[in-house]
Design an enzyme around this catalytic site. Sequence first.
Site, PDB file in Angstrom:
ATOM      1  N   ASP A 108       9.384   3.154  -0.324  1.00 40.14           N
ATOM      2  CA  ASP A 108       8.323   3.755   0.474  1.00 40.14           C
ATOM      3  C   ASP A 108       8.608   3.410   1.934  1.00 40.14           C
ATOM      4  O   ASP A 108       8.296   2.313   2.403  1.00 40.14           O
ATOM      5  CB  ASP A 108       6.962   3.202   0.031  1.00 40.14           C
ATOM      6  CG  ASP A 108       5.807   3.772   0.842  1.00 40.14           C
ATOM      7  OD1 ASP A 108       6.056   4.394   1.885  1.00 40.14           O
ATOM      8  OD2 ASP A 108       4.648   3.574   0.433  1.00 40.14           O
ATOM      9  N   TYR A 155       0.844  -1.195   0.000  1.00 41.61           N
ATOM     10  CA  TYR A 155       0.000   0.000   0.000  1.00 41.61           C
ATOM     11  C   TYR A 155       0.875   1.240   0.000  1.00 41.61           C
ATOM     12  O   TYR A 155       1.790   1.368   0.813  1.00 41.61           O
ATOM     13  CB  TYR A 155      -0.899   0.002   1.236  1.00 41.61           C
ATOM     14  CG  TYR A 155      -1.789   1.202   1.368  1.00 41.61           C
ATOM     15  CD1 TYR A 155      -2.880   1.379   0.519  1.00 41.61           C
ATOM     16  CD2 TYR A 155      -1.558   2.162   2.357  1.00 41.61           C
ATOM     17  CE1 TYR A 155      -3.711   2.483   0.657  1.00 41.61           C
ATOM     18  CE2 TYR A 155      -2.387   3.262   2.502  1.00 41.61           C
ATOM     19  CZ  TYR A 155      -3.473   3.422   1.646  1.00 41.61           C
ATOM     20  OH  TYR A 155      -4.293   4.509   1.772  1.00 41.61           O
ATOM     21  N   LYS A 206       4.360  10.342   8.639  1.00 43.94           N
ATOM     22  CA  LYS A 206       4.137  11.247   9.758  1.00 43.94           C
ATOM     23  C   LYS A 206       5.116  11.103  10.914  1.00 43.94           C
ATOM     24  O   LYS A 206       5.169  11.978  11.777  1.00 43.94           O
ATOM     25  CB  LYS A 206       2.702  11.099  10.265  1.00 43.94           C
ATOM     26  CG  LYS A 206       2.269   9.669  10.513  1.00 43.94           C
ATOM     27  CD  LYS A 206       0.745   9.566  10.620  1.00 43.94           C
ATOM     28  CE  LYS A 206       0.285   8.111  10.652  1.00 43.94           C
ATOM     29  NZ  LYS A 206       0.492   7.442   9.339  1.00 43.94           N
TER      30      LYS A 206
END
Length: 424
Positions: A239, A144, A267
């Site tokens: 990623d 994802y 984050k």
Amino acid sequence: MKFEESNALFEESRNYFPGGVNSPVRAFGSVGGAPVFVKRASGSHIFDEDGNEYIDYVNSWGPSILGHGYGPVIEAVREVCLDGLSFGAPTKKELVLGGLIRECIPSMEMMRMVSSGTEAVMSAIRAARGFTGRDKIVKFKGCYHGHSDGLLVKAGSGALTGSAPDSAGVPASYTEHTLLATYNGEESVKTLFQQFPQSIAAVVVEPVAANMGLVPPSQGFLEFLREITTRYGALLIFDEVITGFRMGIGGAQKYYGVIPDMTTLGKIAGGGMPMGVYGGRREIMETVSPVGKVYQAGTLSGNPIATAAGIATIKTLKERPEIYKGLEKKADRLISALKEALPDTQINQAGSLFSVFFSKTPVVDFETALTSDTKKYAAYFHYLLDHGIYTAPSQFEILFLSAAHTDEDIEKTCRIIKEAASHL
């Protein structure tokens, strides 16, 4: 435990938000029941609107690595808020945070701050296409990379347990340049490069897959991706929204010793505040506007609240390298308890990241992840929840530890895991 207040809030939320939530996995759709509504958090614990207390292994899906409400981070945010929330203009804190990130992850020679991991990956792919002049990208089934249109193909995470594996509302033309490969499957990648030798702009991969449950890279897999992308003139994008600053101060790329062309962060780089970062080799990033022709912008990019929290978090991680050893030690204790209590399951681990699959088949890719018994996981999840242990409400998510988890937390969790096993 009593959940009357959470249940009432959930019913009311259905009138305002699709499914009563603002992100799908929060709805408990794959485990059943209604979600708990969190009121506050402190250290390794969260407290819901009914007054229930839980040991938290979600940690805002990763960024609360120092624990909830960590003093220096809270103080940094409180201080900067007094000067204003956002300016839409450059600040010194952007520069300080950028310097810290590059010091920790040297492959990010130049970077751009954004507001989410989704935005970071979407922008990195646009830059890769602009730099190479090619259109196609390779992604892996079960990985994802956010909810941008071109990446919602066998996307893993919440998409695995939702009603649709991909997404309605995404035109087929948006994904026609997205090529699917098998994670840990070298032959599938070779086949795609043989079919499209001059058309692939980049391979984007979670260096440790963490959205179909945790699936570590097989030996030599990341090295293979590095070699084949170099050979065909494509870029390799890691990623690291989940692994960045989680598997060590240098992320998965330092942990495994494989250096990508581009990296995306989430984050955790903003200390838990909305933040994403993408970056890589200077020559690639200089294709991004206003220097180059690849357009990307954002009013809240590099906002002072997120940068202040990020600076405080990364400085702490740099100054206290023992945190990472402590996290792995805690993970090892939990994994030992899981293996003892649930011998017929699969426990995958990478550093302090881990997950349990209710399957007798070793989980090495998307297809083997799907052999998991999601009903048994749901029963396991609810037993833990009812006994004060908050874990991911999905078989296909992972567990996150924090520096705030105490020996008592780990001991209690191990005991509840053993009790849960006897009720399955």
